[in-house]
Design a protein around this motif. Structure first.
Motif, PDB file in Angstrom:
ATOM      1  N   THR B  32      21.865  17.174 -61.949  1.00  0.00           N
ATOM      2  CA  THR B  32      21.679  18.635 -62.282  1.00  0.00           C
ATOM      3  C   THR B  32      21.910  19.498 -61.651  1.00  0.00           C
ATOM      4  N   VAL B  33      22.560  20.734 -62.837  1.00  0.00           N
ATOM      5  CA  VAL B  33      23.210  21.709 -61.708  1.00  0.00           C
ATOM      6  C   VAL B  33      22.212  22.108 -60.282  1.00  0.00           C
ATOM      7  N   ASP B  34      20.806  22.088 -61.265  1.00  0.00           N
ATOM      8  CA  ASP B  34      19.316  22.977 -60.541  1.00  0.00           C
ATOM      9  C   ASP B  34      19.427  22.176 -59.084  1.00  0.00           C
ATOM     10  N   GLU B  35      19.671  20.076 -59.250  1.00  0.00           N
ATOM     11  CA  GLU B  35      19.477  19.774 -57.988  1.00  0.00           C
ATOM     12  C   GLU B  35      21.122  20.475 -56.946  1.00  0.00           C
ATOM     13  N   MET B  36      21.899  20.349 -57.719  1.00  0.00           N
ATOM     14  CA  MET B  36      23.242  20.265 -57.095  1.00  0.00           C
ATOM     15  C   MET B  36      22.925  22.147 -56.502  1.00  0.00           C
ATOM     16  N   ALA B  37      22.467  23.790 -56.567  1.00  0.00           N
ATOM     17  CA  ALA B  37      22.363  24.147 -56.261  1.00  0.00           C
ATOM     18  C   ALA B  37      21.254  23.902 -55.275  1.00  0.00           C
ATOM     19  N   MET B  38      20.340  23.136 -55.793  1.00  0.00           N
ATOM     20  CA  MET B  38      19.141  23.561 -54.498  1.00  0.00           C
ATOM     21  C   MET B  38      20.004  23.067 -53.430  1.00  0.00           C
ATOM     22  N   PHE B  39      20.435  21.623 -53.332  1.00  0.00           N
ATOM     23  CA  PHE B  39      20.902  20.812 -52.655  1.00  0.00           C
ATOM     24  C   PHE B  39      21.398  21.218 -51.509  1.00  0.00           C
ATOM     25  N   GLU B  40      22.612  22.085 -51.891  1.00  0.00           N
ATOM     26  CA  GLU B  40      23.341  22.974 -51.290  1.00  0.00           C
ATOM     27  C   GLU B  40      23.415  24.161 -50.676  1.00  0.00           C
ATOM     28  N   GLN B  41      22.940  24.371 -51.112  1.00  0.00           N
ATOM     29  CA  GLN B  41      21.481  26.014 -50.644  1.00  0.00           C
ATOM     30  C   GLN B  41      20.840  25.116 -49.067  1.00  0.00           C
ATOM     31  N   ARG B  42      20.416  23.737 -48.928  1.00  0.00           N
ATOM     32  CA  ARG B  42      20.016  23.640 -48.164  1.00  0.00           C
ATOM     33  C   ARG B  42      20.581  22.348 -46.793  1.00  0.00           C
ATOM     34  N   LEU B  43      21.840  22.498 -47.664  1.00  0.00           N
ATOM     35  CA  LEU B  43      22.544  22.350 -46.863  1.00  0.00           C
ATOM     36  C   LEU B  43      23.399  23.490 -45.749  1.00  0.00           C
ATOM     37  N   GLY B  44      23.248  24.582 -45.940  1.00  0.00           N
ATOM     38  CA  GLY B  44      23.566  26.335 -45.579  1.00  0.00           C
ATOM     39  C   GLY B  44      22.260  26.081 -44.626  1.00  0.00           C
ATOM     40  N   THR B  45      21.487  26.149 -45.357  1.00  0.00           N
ATOM     41  CA  THR B  45      20.240  26.651 -44.382  1.00  0.00           C
ATOM     42  C   THR B  45      20.571  25.734 -42.570  1.00  0.00           C
ATOM     43  N   ALA B  46      20.981  24.018 -43.087  1.00  0.00           N
ATOM     44  CA  ALA B  46      20.659  22.709 -42.017  1.00  0.00           C
ATOM     45  C   ALA B  46      21.793  23.141 -41.468  1.00  0.00           C
ATOM     46  N   LEU B  47      23.148  24.922 -42.020  1.00  0.00           N
ATOM     47  CA  LEU B  47      23.685  24.612 -40.319  1.00  0.00           C
ATOM     48  C   LEU B  47      24.977  23.866 -39.977  1.00  0.00           C
ATOM     49  N   LEU B  48      24.885  22.312 -41.070  1.00  0.00           N
ATOM     50  CA  LEU B  48      25.463  21.937 -41.138  1.00  0.00           C
ATOM     51  C   LEU B  48      27.471  22.696 -40.971  1.00  0.00           C
ATOM     52  N   SER B  49      28.092  21.791 -40.480  1.00  0.00           N
ATOM     53  CA  SER B  49      29.334  21.799 -40.002  1.00  0.00           C
ATOM     54  C   SER B  49      29.581  21.492 -40.989  1.00  0.00           C
ATOM     55  N   PRO B  50      31.534  21.785 -41.915  1.00  0.00           N
ATOM     56  CA  PRO B  50      31.731  21.535 -42.824  1.00  0.00           C
ATOM     57  C   PRO B  50      32.058  19.807 -43.214  1.00  0.00           C
ATOM     58  N   ARG B  51      32.676  19.210 -41.720  1.00  0.00           N
ATOM     59  CA  ARG B  51      32.784  17.588 -42.139  1.00  0.00           C
ATOM     60  C   ARG B  51      31.524  16.753 -42.269  1.00  0.00           C
ATOM     61  N   GLN B  52      30.548  17.818 -41.427  1.00  0.00           N
ATOM     62  CA  GLN B  52      29.105  16.992 -42.223  1.00  0.00           C
ATOM     63  C   GLN B  52      28.918  17.059 -43.541  1.00  0.00           C
ATOM     64  N   ARG B  53      29.552  18.632 -44.227  1.00  0.00           N
ATOM     65  CA  ARG B  53      28.959  18.293 -45.369  1.00  0.00           C
ATOM     66  C   ARG B  53      29.779  17.556 -46.032  1.00  0.00           C
ATOM     67  N   GLU B  54      30.657  17.599 -45.729  1.00  0.00           N
ATOM     68  CA  GLU B  54      31.439  17.168 -46.418  1.00  0.00           C
ATOM     69  C   GLU B  54      30.990  15.517 -46.480  1.00  0.00           C
TER      70      GLU B  54
END
Lengths: 144, 143
Positions: B32-54
């Motif tokens: 869902t959009v809610d899950e996606m927003a949460m997921f993207e937020q946590r990826l940001g918090t984890a400070l993953l590199s753009p490549r890792q995020r991909e």
């Protein structure tokens, strides 16, 4: 439980989203030192608003040279400024204390958004409550 | 969204943490959009590199097996991943049986108390109320 995770920032236009994130950068840079916690918070907020990855790259490039607050605020509507104020307080709080330069910027944003002093205080209280809630998770997980 | 320690974890564990969240996002076979927003937020918090995020975003399409996700997590990373997996599970407003089973499997893997899932769900409900208060505050601010 009601789903609350989709924030109003998701509905911002690309220009509004960019302005919102630029304000986060201005707040984080206010005390002269951008710490990792602030960076993580900005990345989290950009993620939460589901900003396009390319726009995030442009914004990261601004961390070295933050934009001028007044120029950014001039092009934003009150609702975007209010969301930026709410989340700007979160960014300012993330390194453990509010710096006087951060407070000054938050007051400028509040003024531009038409937010009254008592309302600004309520937002600060809300952030404090959020900190306490979040800290509880470390207790639940036995990480303190 | 608040002061956290995820960004302080070793890079490999942050990546494993994010893979676990990708797995969690797909447990009920819908994103869902809610899950996606949460997921993207946590990826940001984890400070993953753009490549890792991909790479992590592609893990959303074909999630790795749970055991593989858990193997890369140390004690602290595992607990933080459990907490944020709970947030992910609840992001759309309901935690279904499949999601609850996965949360319990993570608890078992980490050797935590049996009531850990319940405690984290209670904490999540409090957080949802706090977030709602934030929205309500914005709505009541002067024009």
């Amino acid at each position: 439980m009601k789903a609350v995770y989709v924030d109003l920032t998701v509905d911002f236009t690309p220009d509004e989203a960019q302005g919102y994130a630029q304000i986060m950068i201005v707040v984080a840079s206010a005390d002269g030192a951008l710490v990792k916690e602030e960076l993580a918070m900005i990345e989290a907020l950009m993620g939460r608003s589901m900003m396009h990855p390319e726009m995030r790259v442009d914004l990261r490039n601004m961390l070295e040279k933050p934009p001028q607050l007044s120029l950014v605020m001039d092009r934003l509507s009150p609702i975007v400024l209010k969301a930026a104020l709410r989340d700007g307080i979160l960014v300012a709080a993330v390194d453990g204390e509010y710096d006087s330069a951060e407070i000054k910027i938050l007051k400028q944003i509040a003024k531009a958004a038409g937010v009254k002093k008592a309302e600004l205080s309520a937002l600060f209280e809300w952030v404090k409550a959020g900190w306490e809630w979040h800290k509880e998770s470390f207790e639940v997980l036995d990480l303190v | 969204m608040l002061p956290d320690t995820v960004h302080k974890l070793p890079r490999e564990e942050r990546y494993a943490y994010a893979r676990l969240l990708a797995f969690m996002a797909r447990v009920d076979n819908e994103l869902t959009v809610d899950e996606m927003a949460m997921f993207e937020q946590r990826l940001g918090t984890a400070l993953l590199s753009p490549r890792q995020r991909e790479m992590i975003r592609s893990a959303l399409k074909t999630p790795p097996p749970l055991e593989e996700c858990l193997d890369g997590l140390g004690a602290e990373a595992g607990r933080l991943a459990l907490r944020d997996a709970t947030l992910m599970a609840a992001a759309d407003g309901t935690v279904d049986d499949d999601e609850r089973e996965v949360l319990q499997a993570i608890v078992d893997h980490l050797g935590l108390a049996d009531n850990s899932v319940e405690k984290l769900l209670d904490w999540t409900v409090k957080g949802a109320m706090w977030m709602q208060e934030g929205f309500d505050l914005l709505n009541t601010l002067s024009e």
